[in-house]
Design a protein around this motif. Structure first.
Motif, PDB file in Angstrom:
ATOM      1  N   GLN A   1       1.923  48.681  57.505  1.00 50.72           N
ATOM      2  CA  GLN A   1       1.344  49.187  58.751  1.00 50.72           C
ATOM      3  C   GLN A   1       0.339  50.289  58.463  1.00 50.72           C
ATOM      4  OE1 GLN A   1       4.045  50.161  61.884  1.00 50.72           O
ATOM      5  NE2 GLN A   1       2.416  50.008  63.379  1.00 50.72           N
ATOM      6  N   MET A   2      -0.785  50.206  59.166  1.00 47.61           N
ATOM      7  CA  MET A   2      -1.830  51.224  59.083  1.00 47.61           C
ATOM      8  C   MET A   2      -1.624  52.203  60.230  1.00 47.61           C
ATOM      9  SD  MET A   2      -5.072  48.668  58.632  1.00 47.61           S
ATOM     10  CE  MET A   2      -6.219  49.970  59.004  1.00 47.61           C
ATOM     11  N   HIS A   3      -1.763  53.483  59.947  1.00 53.74           N
ATOM     12  CA  HIS A   3      -1.651  54.509  60.979  1.00 53.74           C
ATOM     13  C   HIS A   3      -2.988  55.234  61.075  1.00 53.74           C
ATOM     14  CE1 HIS A   3       2.715  54.014  61.158  1.00 53.74           C
ATOM     15  NE2 HIS A   3       2.670  53.938  59.856  1.00 53.74           N
ATOM     16  N   PRO A   4      -3.615  55.252  62.253  1.00 56.56           N
ATOM     17  CA  PRO A   4      -4.862  55.990  62.390  1.00 56.56           C
ATOM     18  C   PRO A   4      -4.562  57.495  62.403  1.00 56.56           C
ATOM     19  CG  PRO A   4      -4.222  55.049  64.501  1.00 56.56           C
ATOM     20  CD  PRO A   4      -3.216  54.583  63.489  1.00 56.56           C
ATOM     21  N   LEU A   5      -4.895  58.162  61.337  1.00 51.89           N
ATOM     22  CA  LEU A   5      -4.621  59.598  61.212  1.00 51.89           C
ATOM     23  C   LEU A   5      -5.928  60.373  61.185  1.00 51.89           C
ATOM     24  CD1 LEU A   5      -1.891  59.443  58.410  1.00 51.89           C
ATOM     25  CD2 LEU A   5      -1.550  59.462  60.891  1.00 51.89           C
ATOM     26  N   ARG A   6      -5.814  61.680  61.291  1.00 54.32           N
ATOM     27  CA  ARG A   6      -7.000  62.535  61.187  1.00 54.32           C
ATOM     28  C   ARG A   6      -6.623  63.852  60.536  1.00 54.32           C
ATOM     29  NH1 ARG A   6      -5.919  61.731  66.624  1.00 54.32           N
ATOM     30  NH2 ARG A   6      -4.894  63.484  67.589  1.00 54.32           N
ATOM     31  N   GLN A   7      -7.581  64.406  59.857  1.00 52.83           N
ATOM     32  CA  GLN A   7      -7.455  65.722  59.242  1.00 52.83           C
ATOM     33  C   GLN A   7      -8.634  66.556  59.732  1.00 52.83           C
ATOM     34  OE1 GLN A   7      -5.108  66.880  56.926  1.00 52.83           O
ATOM     35  NE2 GLN A   7      -3.981  65.000  57.317  1.00 52.83           N
ATOM     36  N   TRP A   8      -8.509  67.850  59.625  1.00 55.38           N
ATOM     37  CA  TRP A   8      -9.637  68.711  59.955  1.00 55.38           C
ATOM     38  C   TRP A   8     -10.075  69.418  58.682  1.00 55.38           C
ATOM     39  CZ3 TRP A   8      -6.364  67.063  63.543  1.00 55.38           C
ATOM     40  CH2 TRP A   8      -6.878  66.735  64.802  1.00 55.38           C
ATOM     41  N   VAL A   9     -11.344  69.265  58.362  1.00 59.14           N
ATOM     42  CA  VAL A   9     -11.936  69.894  57.182  1.00 59.14           C
ATOM     43  C   VAL A   9     -13.091  70.749  57.665  1.00 59.14           C
ATOM     44  CG1 VAL A   9     -13.080  69.495  54.968  1.00 59.14           C
ATOM     45  CG2 VAL A   9     -11.267  67.932  55.735  1.00 59.14           C
TER      46      VAL A   9
ATOM     47  N   GLY B   1       1.600  53.026  55.553  1.00 55.56           N
ATOM     48  CA  GLY B   1       3.039  53.239  55.548  1.00 55.56           C
ATOM     49  C   GLY B   1       3.793  51.975  55.898  1.00 55.56           C
ATOM     50  N   THR B   2       5.078  52.085  55.864  1.00 56.17           N
ATOM     51  CA  THR B   2       5.964  50.993  56.223  1.00 56.17           C
ATOM     52  C   THR B   2       5.643  49.732  55.422  1.00 56.17           C
ATOM     53  OG1 THR B   2       5.792  51.930  58.456  1.00 56.17           O
ATOM     54  CG2 THR B   2       7.123  49.975  58.214  1.00 56.17           C
ATOM     55  N   VAL B   3       5.477  49.876  54.121  1.00 54.06           N
ATOM     56  CA  VAL B   3       5.240  48.717  53.262  1.00 54.06           C
ATOM     57  C   VAL B   3       6.607  48.140  52.894  1.00 54.06           C
ATOM     58  CG1 VAL B   3       4.262  47.891  51.086  1.00 54.06           C
ATOM     59  CG2 VAL B   3       3.120  49.732  52.350  1.00 54.06           C
TER      60      VAL B   3
ATOM     61  N   VAL C   1     -12.825  57.812  56.200  1.00 54.77           N
ATOM     62  CA  VAL C   1     -13.432  58.307  54.954  1.00 54.77           C
ATOM     63  C   VAL C   1     -12.415  58.618  53.872  1.00 54.77           C
ATOM     64  CG1 VAL C   1     -15.456  59.195  56.139  1.00 54.77           C
ATOM     65  CG2 VAL C   1     -13.481  60.689  55.803  1.00 54.77           C
ATOM     66  N   ALA C   2     -11.138  58.511  54.191  1.00 56.63           N
ATOM     67  CA  ALA C   2     -10.091  58.794  53.212  1.00 56.63           C
ATOM     68  C   ALA C   2      -8.838  58.015  53.597  1.00 56.63           C
ATOM     69  CB  ALA C   2      -9.797  60.294  53.151  1.00 56.63           C
ATOM     70  N   SER C   3      -7.841  58.064  52.736  1.00 55.64           N
ATOM     71  CA  SER C   3      -6.567  57.423  53.024  1.00 55.64           C
ATOM     72  C   SER C   3      -5.431  58.322  52.577  1.00 55.64           C
ATOM     73  CB  SER C   3      -6.476  56.055  52.337  1.00 55.64           C
ATOM     74  OG  SER C   3      -6.542  56.226  50.933  1.00 55.64           O
ATOM     75  N   ALA C   4      -4.263  58.067  53.135  1.00 56.07           N
ATOM     76  CA  ALA C   4      -3.079  58.858  52.773  1.00 56.07           C
ATOM     77  C   ALA C   4      -1.850  57.982  52.906  1.00 56.07           C
ATOM     78  CB  ALA C   4      -2.944  60.069  53.695  1.00 56.07           C
ATOM     79  N   LEU C   5      -0.886  58.169  52.016  1.00 55.72           N
ATOM     80  CA  LEU C   5       0.395  57.505  52.171  1.00 55.72           C
ATOM     81  C   LEU C   5       1.128  58.197  53.301  1.00 55.72           C
ATOM     82  CD1 LEU C   5       1.528  57.022  48.496  1.00 55.72           C
ATOM     83  CD2 LEU C   5       0.634  55.298  50.071  1.00 55.72           C
ATOM     84  N   TYR C   6       1.710  57.405  54.184  1.00 59.45           N
ATOM     85  CA  TYR C   6       2.379  57.980  55.347  1.00 59.45           C
ATOM     86  C   TYR C   6       3.859  57.738  55.199  1.00 59.45           C
ATOM     87  CZ  TYR C   6       3.808  58.832  60.087  1.00 59.45           C
ATOM     88  OH  TYR C   6       4.445  59.313  61.185  1.00 59.45           O
TER      89      TYR C   6
END
Length: 99
Positions: free
Chosen positions: A44-52, A63-65, A94-99
């Motif tokens: 499952q892909m989760h649409p996340l965001r960070q602030w830089v 996540g949820t692999v 623009v980036a990815s992260a394990l959730y």
């Protein structure tokens, strides 16, 4: 809360579960792998965001692999994660992260 037995889970049940997920994404966020018309892997892909520096940056959360034990060591997990990363890139993340 009652969880249905896997064989009783239908497409309609999944649509309902994914229609308004807690972390967003909806039905298009679930990637599945199948073998002979059976689901044997999921990611499952989760649409996340960070602030830089005060600016929002959209990232793909992975996540949820899950892979059926009898289907491991066949690169199914790798293929699903690669597909999720490609999809995130296509939507502009623009980036990815394990959730």
């Amino acid at each position: 809360m009652s969880v249905p037995i896997l064989t009783a889970v239908t497409g309609a049940w999944w649509e309902a579960q994914l229609s308004d997920p807690v972390f967003g994404g909806g039905p298009d966020s679930l990637l599945i792998g199948s073998d002979a018309n059976r689901v044997v892997a999921a990611c499952q892909m989760h649409p996340l965001r960070q602030w830089v520096a005060g600016k929002r940056v959209n990232i793909t959360g992975i996540g949820t692999v899950a892979i059926s034990p009898t289907h491991r060591k066949r690169r199914l997990g790798a293929e699903l994660v690669e597909a999720a990363l490609r999809a995130g890139r296509e939507r502009g993340d623009v980036a990815s992260a394990l959730y």
